[in-house]
Design a protein around this motif. Structure first.
Motif, mmCIF file in Angstrom:
data_model
loop_
_atom_site.group_PDB
_atom_site.id
_atom_site.type_symbol
_atom_site.label_atom_id
_atom_site.label_comp_id
_atom_site.label_asym_id
_atom_site.label_seq_id
_atom_site.Cartn_x
_atom_site.Cartn_y
_atom_site.Cartn_z
ATOM 1 N N LEU A 105 5.272 13.749 16.651
ATOM 2 C CA LEU A 105 4.768 13.051 17.829
ATOM 3 C C LEU A 105 5.727 11.980 18.315
ATOM 4 C CD1 LEU A 105 2.561 12.409 19.886
ATOM 5 C CD2 LEU A 105 1.505 10.920 18.158
ATOM 6 N N TRP A 106 6.184 11.106 17.415
ATOM 7 C CA TRP A 106 7.022 9.984 17.856
ATOM 8 C C TRP A 106 8.410 10.428 18.307
ATOM 9 C CZ3 TRP A 106 3.492 6.841 18.825
ATOM 10 C CH2 TRP A 106 2.405 6.644 17.964
ATOM 11 N N VAL B 145 -2.438 7.372 14.974
ATOM 12 C CA VAL B 145 -2.531 7.230 16.425
ATOM 13 C C VAL B 145 -3.559 6.181 16.817
ATOM 14 C CG1 VAL B 145 -2.988 8.477 18.577
ATOM 15 C CG2 VAL B 145 -1.807 9.625 16.707
ATOM 16 N N GLN B 146 -4.634 6.076 16.059
ATOM 17 C CA GLN B 146 -5.701 5.150 16.417
ATOM 18 C C GLN B 146 -5.481 3.747 15.874
ATOM 19 O OE1 GLN B 146 -5.878 7.597 14.344
ATOM 20 N NE2 GLN B 146 -6.939 7.052 12.458
ATOM 21 N N GLY B 147 -4.374 3.495 15.162
ATOM 22 C CA GLY B 147 -4.112 2.174 14.599
ATOM 23 C C GLY B 147 -3.396 1.256 15.573
ATOM 24 N N ARG B 148 -3.291 -0.016 15.200
ATOM 25 C CA ARG B 148 -2.599 -0.987 16.038
ATOM 26 C C ARG B 148 -1.103 -0.726 16.098
ATOM 27 N NH1 ARG B 148 -5.330 -6.834 14.343
ATOM 28 N NH2 ARG B 148 -7.479 -6.349 15.062
ATOM 29 N N ALA B 149 -0.567 -0.196 14.993
ATOM 30 C CA ALA B 149 0.874 0.064 14.967
ATOM 31 C C ALA B 149 1.282 1.165 15.938
ATOM 32 C CB ALA B 149 1.312 0.442 13.551
ATOM 33 N N ALA B 150 0.315 1.957 16.412
ATOM 34 C CA ALA B 150 0.644 3.043 17.329
ATOM 35 C C ALA B 150 1.145 2.510 18.662
ATOM 36 C CB ALA B 150 -0.575 3.934 17.540
ATOM 37 N N GLY C 186 2.824 -0.308 19.172
ATOM 38 C CA GLY C 186 4.212 -0.728 18.975
ATOM 39 C C GLY C 186 5.156 0.443 18.836
ATOM 40 N N ALA C 187 4.736 1.490 18.122
ATOM 41 C CA ALA C 187 5.575 2.676 17.976
ATOM 42 C C ALA C 187 5.772 3.377 19.315
ATOM 43 C CB ALA C 187 4.954 3.631 16.957
ATOM 44 N N LEU C 188 4.713 3.432 20.123
ATOM 45 C CA LEU C 188 4.833 4.043 21.451
ATOM 46 C C LEU C 188 5.810 3.267 22.324
ATOM 47 C CD1 LEU C 188 3.888 6.020 23.651
ATOM 48 C CD2 LEU C 188 1.981 4.459 24.113
ATOM 49 N N ALA C 189 5.691 1.945 22.333
ATOM 50 C CA ALA C 189 6.613 1.130 23.129
ATOM 51 C C ALA C 189 8.049 1.267 22.623
ATOM 52 C CB ALA C 189 6.169 -0.332 23.102
ATOM 53 N N GLN C 190 8.216 1.366 21.323
ATOM 54 C CA GLN C 190 9.571 1.495 20.767
ATOM 55 C C GLN C 190 10.206 2.815 21.171
ATOM 56 O OE1 GLN C 190 9.885 2.165 16.593
ATOM 57 N NE2 GLN C 190 11.858 1.138 16.402
ATOM 58 N N LYS D 159 20.630 10.805 16.387
ATOM 59 C CA LYS D 159 21.323 9.777 15.609
ATOM 60 C C LYS D 159 20.644 8.413 15.756
ATOM 61 C CE LYS D 159 25.058 8.627 13.163
ATOM 62 N NZ LYS D 159 25.358 9.207 11.833
ATOM 63 N N SER D 160 19.930 8.205 16.863
ATOM 64 C CA SER D 160 19.293 6.904 17.092
ATOM 65 C C SER D 160 18.177 6.615 16.100
ATOM 66 C CB SER D 160 18.736 6.839 18.518
ATOM 67 O OG SER D 160 17.664 7.752 18.686
ATOM 68 N N PHE D 161 17.644 7.635 15.452
ATOM 69 C CA PHE D 161 16.582 7.400 14.472
ATOM 70 C C PHE D 161 17.109 6.722 13.211
ATOM 71 C CE2 PHE D 161 14.526 10.541 17.111
ATOM 72 C CZ PHE D 161 13.216 10.097 17.131
ATOM 73 N N GLU D 162 18.436 6.754 13.014
ATOM 74 C CA GLU D 162 19.018 6.018 11.892
ATOM 75 C C GLU D 162 19.127 4.530 12.207
ATOM 76 O OE1 GLU D 162 22.714 7.758 10.842
ATOM 77 O OE2 GLU D 162 21.887 9.769 10.517
ATOM 78 N N GLY D 163 19.536 4.201 13.430
ATOM 79 C CA GLY D 163 19.656 2.791 13.803
ATOM 80 C C GLY D 163 18.359 2.180 14.261
ATOM 81 N N PHE D 164 17.485 2.999 14.857
ATOM 82 C CA PHE D 164 16.206 2.521 15.355
ATOM 83 C C PHE D 164 15.090 3.417 14.798
ATOM 84 C CE2 PHE D 164 19.438 1.783 18.641
ATOM 85 C CZ PHE D 164 19.407 0.398 18.694
ATOM 86 N N PRO D 165 14.747 3.250 13.544
ATOM 87 C CA PRO D 165 13.691 4.097 12.966
ATOM 88 C C PRO D 165 12.340 3.790 13.590
ATOM 89 C CG PRO D 165 14.291 2.349 11.439
ATOM 90 C CD PRO D 165 15.260 2.262 12.581
ATOM 91 N N VAL D 166 11.430 4.710 13.391
ATOM 92 C CA VAL D 166 10.081 4.541 13.943
ATOM 93 C C VAL D 166 9.331 3.542 13.068
ATOM 94 C CG1 VAL D 166 7.951 5.712 14.597
ATOM 95 C CG2 VAL D 166 10.138 6.920 14.760
ATOM 96 N N ASP D 167 9.366 2.281 13.477
ATOM 97 C CA ASP D 167 8.657 1.234 12.734
ATOM 98 C C ASP D 167 7.783 0.375 13.635
ATOM 99 O OD1 ASP D 167 10.653 0.006 14.105
ATOM 100 O OD2 ASP D 167 11.636 -0.895 12.370
#
Length: 257
Positions: free
Chosen positions: A17-18, A66-71, A73-77, A153-161
């Motif tokens: 998804l992300w 998906v239903q958590g608060r961290a979702a 932030g992950a969506l915006a990232q 490659k961006s998932f190494e520098g900007f992981p889904v956090d």
């Protein structure tokens, strides 16, 4: 009856998804992928295919519900990183079009402007021509594949956090814009120097022969020399375009590492 728990469903859905959202954000801003001629369903299907194929190299991806608060932030990232990569490549084409604007100003062709629906602004004929040539070179040199590899490659520098503010601060897009537009001046410098020499020559001719109508002679001469100069320098557009793309994508990814 076979049943699945919510944790199992999220463990299967989250790794796809992300990345899918990041790829979809890239397709909405990157050249070629964001063209209106490409159907929306094709963009969504291609984004899902890229996210699915990238699962072989995207290991240890965090599971974010998906239903958590961290979702949020992950969506915006994901949207921020995807749009930033697409915007950085878009700046490369803007630099080429800026070089065309400067050349068209020296050639006297800036009055021949057209409405560009992509940018909702007026662009000159030379800028539009160089933009189309840059688009063709972008496809020929596999620039679309370079963008997709940069995205993976961006998932190494900007992981889904979910920390999109930190990701946005690390990108430093303002320094990228300054570097690219200074490169646009270097791209247009040979044509500017050539046309400046022609204008100086015409100025000397007008002083030597005052009876000559310099306005009637100068425009055809400047236009002819400008077209010949574009013909001579157009084959050299590949190297600066490729260097600008590598600089844009490389600086963006290096800031995240």
């Amino acid at each position: 009856m076979i049943g699945f728990s919510e944790a199992q469903i999220m463990a299967w859905l989250s790794p796809i998804l992300w990345p899918f959202l990041r790829v979809l954000a890239l397709f909405s801003a990157a050249p070629v992928f964001s063209m209106r001629a490409l159907p929306l369903r094709a963009k969504i299907g291609l984004a899902f295919l890229v996210a699915l194929c990238a699962q072989g190299v995207l290991v240890d991806q965090p599971v974010i519900a998906v239903q958590g608060r961290a979702a949020l932030g992950a969506l915006a990232q994901q949207l921020t990183v995807g749009l930033a990569i697409g915007f950085s490549v878009r700046l490369v084409f803007a630099a080429v079009e800026l070089a065309g604007e400067l050349v068209g100003l020296q050639m006297g062709l800036n009055f021949a402007s057209f409405f560009d629906p992509a940018s909702s602004a007026q662009t000159s004929a030379v800028a539009r021509f160089l933009g189309y040539m840059a688009m063709l070179l972008f496809i020929v040199i596999d620039g679309h594949l370079l963008i997709l590899m940069a995205l993976v490659k961006s998932f190494e520098g900007f992981p889904v956090d979910g920390n999109f503010l930190q990701s946005l601060g690390q990108m430093r897009l303002h320094t990228l814009g300054a570097a690219l537009f200074s490169s646009a001046l270097w791209m247009a410098l040979p044509m500017i120097a050539l046309l400046l020499f022609v204008n100086l020559t015409l100025g000397i001719v007008s002083r030597v022969a005052p009876q000559m109508n310099i306005y009637a002679v100068g425009f055809p001469v400047t236009l002819t020399v400008g077209i010949l100069g574009l013909t001579a320098t157009l084959p050299l557009l590949e190297q600066p375009l490729l260097a600008l793309m590598q600089q844009a994508v490389g600086r963006l990814l290096s800031s995240g590492s």
